[in-house]
Scaffold this motif. Structure first.
Motif, PDB file in Angstrom:
ATOM      1  N   ARG A  99     -10.177  -5.657   9.328  1.00 34.72           N
ATOM      2  CA  ARG A  99     -10.674  -6.059   8.095  1.00 34.72           C
ATOM      3  C   ARG A  99     -12.230  -5.491   7.859  1.00 34.72           C
ATOM      4  O   ARG A  99     -12.114  -5.124   7.325  1.00 34.72           O
ATOM      5  N   LYS A 126     -12.993  -4.411   0.500  1.00 34.71           N
ATOM      6  CA  LYS A 126     -13.558  -4.994   0.111  1.00 34.71           C
ATOM      7  C   LYS A 126     -13.224  -6.371   0.077  1.00 34.71           C
ATOM      8  O   LYS A 126     -14.503  -7.515  -0.845  1.00 34.71           O
ATOM      9  N   ILE A 182      -4.053  -9.282  -5.148  1.00 30.57           N
ATOM     10  CA  ILE A 182      -3.517  -8.688  -4.092  1.00 30.57           C
ATOM     11  C   ILE A 182      -3.903  -7.109  -5.297  1.00 30.57           C
ATOM     12  O   ILE A 182      -3.972  -5.867  -4.753  1.00 30.57           O
ATOM     13  N   GLY A 183      -4.151  -7.081  -6.451  1.00 34.14           N
ATOM     14  CA  GLY A 183      -4.669  -6.295  -6.905  1.00 34.14           C
ATOM     15  C   GLY A 183      -5.550  -5.755  -6.138  1.00 34.14           C
ATOM     16  O   GLY A 183      -5.925  -5.100  -6.700  1.00 34.14           O
ATOM     17  N   VAL A 184      -6.640  -6.148  -5.840  1.00 39.84           N
ATOM     18  CA  VAL A 184      -7.931  -5.590  -5.176  1.00 39.84           C
ATOM     19  C   VAL A 184      -8.277  -5.963  -3.797  1.00 39.84           C
ATOM     20  O   VAL A 184      -9.177  -5.540  -3.773  1.00 39.84           O
ATOM     21  N   SER A 185      -7.308  -6.948  -3.527  1.00 39.97           N
ATOM     22  CA  SER A 185      -7.708  -7.440  -2.319  1.00 39.97           C
ATOM     23  C   SER A 185      -6.543  -5.962  -1.359  1.00 39.97           C
ATOM     24  O   SER A 185      -5.583  -5.780  -1.913  1.00 39.97           O
ATOM     25  N   ASP A 186      -7.204  -6.318  -0.276  1.00 43.35           N
ATOM     26  CA  ASP A 186      -6.638  -5.192   0.872  1.00 43.35           C
ATOM     27  C   ASP A 186      -5.512  -5.872   1.623  1.00 43.35           C
ATOM     28  O   ASP A 186      -4.631  -5.371   2.129  1.00 43.35           O
TER      29      ASP A 186
END
Lengths: 709, 306
Positions: free
Chosen positions: B25, B31, B164-168
């Motif tokens: 990561r 990000k 989860i919407g913005v995390s990888d």
């Protein structure tokens, strides 16, 4: 290795699959137009606009991306009346900082309503700097008051009109979100979505995946990248997030030795989308929450439409609203000409199949009385009279085993039950309290856990007992009603008997005519007297009342005047209080500034005194040094005098030397004479040099004096 | 052994699988990603270990327990890193500007106790929570924020879709298996066979902290065999923990205790505040039924047998 992003916006350097919408949005923003992107979650809206903004930035545009959710959050918990001002001011601040405009602070502070926002946008245009601004997550706007939300959105329509009038614009605006235009704007005639360009985000085509994704898969060492993409496409039909996620998993997960590509992808699909708990996968959770929720009737319509789509494979959109809402959920999409609705892809069709939707419809229908009661209660301003009755609660309990109650529903249920428990009639209260116990026990069971069969049956037995007791209470009530009816009958009997007695009395009176006549006469006289007295008293009372009314009227008038006067005074007082508050605030601020100034003044004074001291010391030093300089200069001039004398002597000696040399050539005998005369010159020179040295030694040598000691 | 406050490389137990995922990561310049695991399972230590190999990345640790307003984040940044923030922070927007001002080099913000972003209705904390998303999005187009990375360390996912919407990725710390337990014992200077390690894992579970406690006490005289037979042995480490656990249940409502009993009897997960508490401690796992670590089953049996 280029990252394949499955969460959040795609940045530079990440794998990006370009679509038709990329060129469209870029062109609109470059020309300074207005556009909107409304689509389901996880379709790449933010990545799309950010990519366009990056390209525009390279062309010299000032670009900005604002998440409206942050602006809305800033307005929460604000006192009434200031929410609107805070919203627009916060928006102006973000526009200023993200576009790095360095606007005047007053200009930002004055942006407190839609008109202020429009002024700001016009100002942006007047700057003659190409600007592109994206307002993301416009779905958050549903949380703010409709009055100014619609005013804010309607201002974009004016933006477009101004642009049309002026012929050109240097400011491009884009609105993004997953809320439908109908949810944001009830007054559709002023909706900006009527005039802005709609940018539709299509799912990836397989060719686009070959073009942009396959090279990355091959770079990661995948030999059969094409086959993998074909299999993924078979499941996702180009869904952006799902395709990216499966591609990322295909490169990171290990494949079993005997697994074919198809089986491998099938396994990944199962782990990532089919078997996973819904709440752990954003795209699934979002889709289900969108299809459920809201108005009960519309929910049932949406579910019904989805079922039809599953059964018939393709459905005419028909009712625009439910079809559009289903599309925004991400479960279905519209494709082909003429447009037909069909399930988004195989993953959605497998996970949310007919049995799922039928189960959901069934549960929703069962809970219908409850849901309708709740909607009525909400629409009526949460009045106690609209809370649910026992019957509706029982209906909900029956449907509760497959119903996940939301917090709002639990609140409604709780208040309904509490109200029922406070019912006025004792008999009802007992019956309903018993039902309450049974209902609460079963309701809590249905909400919190999945009971085992025997526990559930025990609860049902309890409720049956409670229902039996309730029936008994109802029977008791019926008995009481019967008793009341009997009492009414008795009363009627008594009234009948009374009438008979009156008849008898009447007949008695008729038989005794003379006595009756006399009695009547007396009674008449009495009546007349009484009547006259009564009339007199009535007149008196009327006069008195008239006086009272007059006085009352005067008093009321005076009171109204006083109330008005008082209201004026109170208003003036509240204005004065506000002014006083602001004056107090100003005063305290000024006081603190004064304290700061005093502090800095004291400090300045101290520094000033220190400087003066230093200055005085410097002056003294300077005077000393000036004296030294003067003496040094005097010595220097003396030395210079001597030096010039020495130089004169030296010149003389040089001349003599030349003469001697000339003479030497001719007469060696004169050489001795010349040497003798020359010998005196150094002696003279040495004498004069010694004299100079003595003078210098006598004079104190100041620091920095160039003369050698 | 108490939970050490600061990272001690000498006490660290290597977990190469998780470390490689986290390192991946970092290498891919994610990000934002989430590290999920019950309390005391070493989330912070693992991150410190992984970050020790990234000298160029500046790490800023923010404890959400001390965050009620955006200005608290600024204060923690200033005191933890001695950085001078260029703005006086009074609002979320100010905090964004201030953080932007310090992103002159690659920076990672690690949010500890991320579950607290949802525990309260404090408006200031909710605003900060939203900022984590805004910054993750801004990283895609903003020059300064492209140097920022974030990690959320949390013991539970209240709303998995929020990040989860913005995390990888959500990296969940796995439990130790028998082989790793045996290796852990070796690190502590003990020789524990695989069979014995399996037995210990069955009784205690794969929770690294509990295993370390058990092995340390076993090194002092109590045998593993005795501990496996009587986990709540007076000379063992778990009696004290059991008392804390019992206090928690005593303070719960009768309905919650009934839920806990049902969890023991049939593995049905409770809901509500008790579920959050149990998830945080590791008694249950989000999205899975049953008790996660055997030692909690021992605790529950003991509690309900009274």
């Amino acid at each position: 290795m280029t990252p394949i992003i499955t969460g959040g916006a795609i940045g530079p350097g990440d794998v990006y699959i370009e679509r038709r919408a990329d060129a469209q949005i870029f062109e609109v923003l470059r020309k300074g137009g207005l556009c909107h992107v409304i689509s389901a979650s996880r379709t790449g809206k933010t990545s799309l606009v950010l990519r366009a903004l990056r390209r525009l930035k390279q062309e010299g545009f000032r670009v900005g991306h604002i998440d409206i959710t942050g602006v809305v959050l800033a307005t929460k918990d604000m006192p009434g009346g200031t929410e609107r001002a805070v919203f627009f001011r916060e928006l102006a601040k973000r526009v200023n900082s993200t576009l790095r405009l360095n606007l005047d602070a007053k200009e930002i502070e004055s942006c407190t309503d839609p008109a202020g926002w429009q002024r700001l946008v016009r100002h942006l245009r007047e700057l003659q700097v190409p600007i592109a601004l994206a307002l993301d997550e416009t779905n958050s706007l549903v949380e703010i008051a409709a009055k100014y939300r619609e005013g804010f959105l309607a201002s974009f329509k004016s933006f477009d009109s101004d642009r049309a009038l002026s012929g050109k614009s240097s400011v491009g605006l884009c609105l993004l979100g997953y809320a439908s235009p109908q949810a944001l704007m009830t007054r559709r005639w002023i909706s900006p979505f009527n005039v802005s360009k709609a940018i539709y985000i299509d799912d990836f085509t397989v060719e686009e995946l070959y073009r942009d994704l396959m090279p990355e898969l091959e770079a990661r060492g995948m030999d059969n990248a094409r086959e993998v993409i074909d299999t993924i496409y078979g499941w996702t039909e180009g869904h952006p997030y799902m395709s990216a996620k499966l591609a990322e998993l295909a490169t990171s997960e290990a494949r079993n030795a005997e697994e074919t590509t198809a089986k491998f992808i099938d396994r990944l699909v199962g782990e990532a989308f089919l078997k996973i708990e819904q709440s752990r996968e954003a795209v699934l959770d979002y889709a289900v929450k969108q299809i459920r929720g809201g108005d009960l009737k519309k929910e049932l319509n949406r579910l019904d439409l989805y079922r039809r789509i599953l059964e018939e494979k393709e459905v005419d959109p028909g009712s625009v609203e439910e079809g559009a809402e289903l599309q925004l959920s991400g479960l279905v999409r519209s494709s082909g000409q003429p447009p037909r609705l069909k399930v988004r892809n195989r993953i959605m069709a497998t996970r949310y199949d007919i049995s799922w939707v039928e189960g959901l419809i069934d549960a929703t229908q069962k809970a219908r009385p409850f849901r309708e009661a709740m909607e009525k209660w909400k629409a009526g301003g949460e009045k106690e009279s609209e809370l649910a009755t026992v019957t509706k609660i029982e209906a909900e309990v029956e449907a509760g085993s497959s119903w996940d109650l939301s917090r709002e529903e639990i609140r409604f249920l709780g208040r309904s039950v509490a109200q029922i428990a406070r019912a006025p009639r004792r008999a009802q209260r007992i019956a309903i309290a018993l039902s309450f116990v049974a209902v609460i026990v079963t309701a809590i069971a249905a909400v919190l856990v999945d009971y085992k069969v025997e526990e559930r049956e025990a609860a049902v037995r309890d409720s049956r007992v409670a229902v039996a007791e309730r029936d008994e209470a109802i029977r008791a009530r019926d008995e009481m009603v019967a008793a009341r009816d009997k009492a009414n009958q008795d009363l009627n009997e008594i009234n009948g008997r009374r009438r008979e007695i009156e008849e008898l009395a009447k007949r008695c009176r008729e038989n005794d005519a003379d006595a009756r006549a006399k009695m009547d006469e007396i009674a008449l006289k009495l009546q007349r007297k009484q009547h006259a007295a009564l009339i007199e008293s009535i007149n008196e009372a009327a006069n008195f009342l008239a006086n009272v009314y007059d006085r009352d009227h005067v008093l009321v008038t005076k009171l109204r005047g006083s109330a008005w006067y008082l209201a004026q005074q109170e208003e003036g007082f509240s204005v004065c209080s506000l002014q006083l508050q602001s004056c107090s605030t100003w005063r305290s601020r000024l006081e603190s500034e004064r304290d700061q100034c005093l502090g800095s003044l004291y400090r300045s004074d101290g520094e000033n005194r220190a400087c003066r001291g230093d200055l005085h010391a410097c002056r003294v030093d300077l005077a000393t040094r000036t004296t030294e300089r003067d003496s040094c200069q005097a010595s220097l001039s003396t030395c210079n005098g001597f030096l010039s004398t020495c130089q004169g002597s030296l010149r003389t000696c040089s001349n003599s030397l030349q003469t001697c040399q000339q003479a030497l050539g001719t007469c060696p005998s004169n050489l001795q004479n010349c040497l003798a005369s020359l010998g005196t010159c150094p002696a003279d020179l040495a004498t004069q040099r010694t004299a100079c040295a003595n003078i210098c030694a006598a004079t104190p040598q100041p620091a920095g004096c160039p003369c050698p000691p | 052994m108490e939970n050490p406050a600061s990272y001690d490389p000498g006490l660290y137990f290597p977990r190469p699988v998780v470390e490689s995922r986290l390192a991946r990561r970092l290498k891919q310049r994610s990000k934002l990603f989430v590290v999920l695991g019950p309390e005391l399972t070493g989330k912070r230590w693992i991150m410190r270990r992984v970050l020790s190999g990234e000298a160029s990345l500046r790490a800023i640790w923010i404890d959400v327990r001390g965050v009620n307003e955006p200005s608290d984040v600024a204060r923690q940044i200033a005191t933890g890193t001695q950085l001078a923030l260029p703005y006086r922070v009074t609002s979320a927007h100010d905090l964004s500007l201030a953080v932007e001002g310090i992103l002159d080099r690659p920076t990672m913000i690690l949010w500890r106790h991320g579950e607290l972003f949802y525990e309260s209705q404090r408006h200031g904390r909710i605003q900060v929570r939203h900022l984590t998303r805004e910054w993750a999005t801004a990283a895609a187009y903003h020059d300064e924020f492209s140097r920022l990375r974030q990690v959320i360390l949390t013991s539970r996912l209240w709303d998995p879709n929020y990040w989860i919407g913005v995390s990888d990725e959500t990296v969940e710390l796995p439990d130790l298996d028998a082989r790793e337990t045996s290796e852990l014992a070796a690190c502590l200077g003990m020789r524990v066979s695989l069979e014995l390690a399996e037995r210990l894992n069955r009784v205690v579970g794969g929770h690294i902290y509990f295993l370390r406690l058990a092995l340390q006490d076993c090194a002092k005289g109590l045998s593993i065999d005795e501990l496996c037979k009587a986990p709540l042995h007076p000379r063992g480490p778990f009696l004290r923990l059991y008392k804390q656990f019992a206090t928690m249940l005593n303070n719960a409502t009768p309905e919650e205790r009934a839920d806990a009993r049902r969890l023991l009897m049939s593995g049905d997960s409770p809901r509500g505040m008790l579920a959050d508490e149990l998830t945080q401690r590791g008694v249950i796992a989000s999205g899975r039924s049953g008790i996660r670590y055997g030692i909690f089953e021992v605790f529950l049996k003991e509690y309900f047998s009274r």
